[in-house]
Design a protein around this motif. Structure first.
Motif, short mmCIF file in Angstrom:
data_model
loop_
_atom_site.label_atom_id
_atom_site.label_comp_id
_atom_site.label_asym_id
_atom_site.label_seq_id
_atom_site.Cartn_x
_atom_site.Cartn_y
_atom_site.Cartn_z
N LEU A 12 6.98 -3.76 14.58
CA LEU A 12 6.90 -2.30 14.29
C LEU A 12 5.26 -2.42 13.40
O LEU A 12 4.94 -3.17 12.77
CB LEU A 12 7.73 -1.68 13.44
CG LEU A 12 8.40 -2.40 11.98
CD1 LEU A 12 7.45 -2.02 10.77
CD2 LEU A 12 9.61 -2.46 11.91
N ALA A 13 4.42 -1.14 13.79
CA ALA A 13 3.40 -0.89 12.86
C ALA A 13 3.87 -0.10 11.53
O ALA A 13 4.23 0.93 11.66
CB ALA A 13 2.29 -0.28 13.82
N HIS A 14 3.61 -0.83 10.45
CA HIS A 14 4.50 -0.63 9.50
C HIS A 14 4.00 0.84 8.86
O HIS A 14 2.72 1.25 8.62
CB HIS A 14 4.22 -1.53 8.25
CG HIS A 14 5.30 -1.65 7.32
ND1 HIS A 14 5.33 -2.29 6.07
CD2 HIS A 14 6.67 -0.90 7.21
CE1 HIS A 14 6.15 -2.19 5.37
NE2 HIS A 14 7.17 -1.40 6.07
N LEU A 15 4.94 1.79 8.42
CA LEU A 15 4.57 2.97 7.90
C LEU A 15 4.33 2.88 6.45
O LEU A 15 3.89 4.05 5.74
CB LEU A 15 5.68 4.06 8.31
CG LEU A 15 5.84 4.88 9.45
CD1 LEU A 15 6.94 5.71 9.69
CD2 LEU A 15 4.36 5.71 9.54
N THR A 16 4.70 1.85 5.67
CA THR A 16 4.54 1.80 4.39
C THR A 16 3.69 0.55 4.08
O THR A 16 4.37 -0.60 3.63
CB THR A 16 5.70 1.91 3.47
OG1 THR A 16 6.78 0.87 4.00
CG2 THR A 16 6.15 3.45 3.53
#
Length: 368
Positions: A254-258
């Motif tokens: 995942l391309a991290h949202l945080t």
């Protein structure tokens, strides 16, 4: 996984989720958006246009704030910050600096580095050493045979991971109570690496895992108690629902949202094995070859190597990979905001996910 959306679209994308998806997202995240405004004087307008593209874009800047309500990690996204002027301090090319550093102690590890009390572990493409200035009682190095820290293959990365685990097994023969294993890979000086030659570091600790790993364990246990579901599964699904997650040979990415900083990617897998090595390889190859990354950190969160008193059920092996910025830039990428408040990020997770999704699909086609 096309890059049709940007981080600025995140509030609208969340609003468009199904009821089940929205419930999952809201358990994990809070998103808000604000516009930062200013007035640019006439004398400054040519410089603003040259540096940032338009005066209007600077005078009204959209900023998206994302907070993970479970882990309390957060990020403030503003693409304009990537265009800030910086003082450059290096004139030599990275390739020249790497070439000129050949002959350092890691190029002759048997005489240039100490060994652990149990000796060295020799892999197919690397060898271990004992770290001179230790973080913990057991603190070793995996020194790559390849000097250039930006050159590695999937097979080499798999060998680095195997060698690090073998090192841990050898260390535990001396002290079975050291069960908390941590593996990290710092590439070039912006990442904190003090030696150019390619290498990774690993440690073993007693009593309790390192604080950030233990924090994730406690968060996952509390999340299961509160919601009856798995934190890591929900985290990946929440990103997938927005087009920010993918699967790679049994490893979830995942391309991290945080993100802690630019372009952070999380990989979740069942073991520190060849599948994880392959997923790490494809992320790093995409970062270096397609995104222009030259300095990065990789950290592996690994459950204890033996049974402990804590509950580690459901805890995967997690790799965290992050870009550490331009090697020629005098300014550090971490400041007081990152240390004490929230990460400030210029890169867009949607662009990162799009690039990585293409790389994984191409790898699947090549292997089929």
């Amino acid at each position: 996984m096309e890059c049709a959306n940007t981080i600025l679209d995140l509030p609208a994308l969340v609003d468009g989720l199904s009821a089940e998806q929205r419930d999952r997202f809201d358990r994990l995240f809070r998103v808000s958006s604000v516009t930062g405004q200013m007035r640019v004087p006439a004398a400054m307008r040519p410089w603003v246009e040259q540096r940032f593209g338009s005066v209007a874009g600077v005078e009204a800047q959209r900023i998206v704030k994302v907070t993970n309500l479970v882990t309390l990690e957060g990020a403030l996204f503003n693409e304009i910050r990537s265009c800030r002027p910086f003082e450059v301090c290096e004139s030599a090319t990275i390739e020249q600096i790497i070439a000129e550093s050949e002959g350092d102690p890691f190029c002759h590890p048997l005489t240039g580095t100490p060994e652990d009390p149990f000796g060295r572990v020799r892999g197919q493409h690397c060898i271990t050493a004992s770290n001179v200035a230790k973080y913990d009682g057991f603190h070793g190095l995996v020194i790559f045979d390849e000097h250039d820290p930006l050159r590695w293959s999937e097979a080499e990365i798999a060998d680095y991971l195997r060698t690090a685990l073998t090192w841990a097994e050898r260390a535990r023969e001396l002290d079975p109570s050291s069960v908390y294993f941590f593996l990290m890979w710092n590439c070039l000086w912006k990442s904190g690496a003090s030696i150019v030659h390619g290498h990774a570091q690993m440690t073993l600790s007693q009593d309790i895992h390192y604080a950030n790993v233990e924090w994730w364990r406690r968060c996952s246990q509390q999340y299961r108690a509160d919601h009856g579901t798995d934190l890591f599964d929900d985290l990946w699904k929440a990103h997938r629902d927005l087009g920010l997650g993918w699967e790679d040979a049994g490893v979830r990415g995942l391309a991290h949202l945080t993100p802690i900083k630019e372009k952070e990617v999380l990989l979740l897998g069942p073991a520190l094995d060849e599948a994880m090595a392959g997923a790490v390889y494809r992320v790093l190859e995409c970062m270096v070859e397609r995104m222009g990354v030259r300095s990065f950190n990789v950290a592996f969160y690994v459950p204890p190597l033996a049974e402990t008193a804590e509950d580690w059920s459901g805890f995967p092996v997690m790799a965290r990979l992050v870009d550490r910025g331009d090697l020629t830039n005098r300014v550090a990428d971490f400041g007081a905001m990152e240390l004490y408040a929230s990460s400030v990020v210029a890169s867009d997770p949607f662009a990162v996910a799009s690039c990585l999704g293409q790389a994984v699909r191409q790898a699947d086609l090549a292997g089929s």
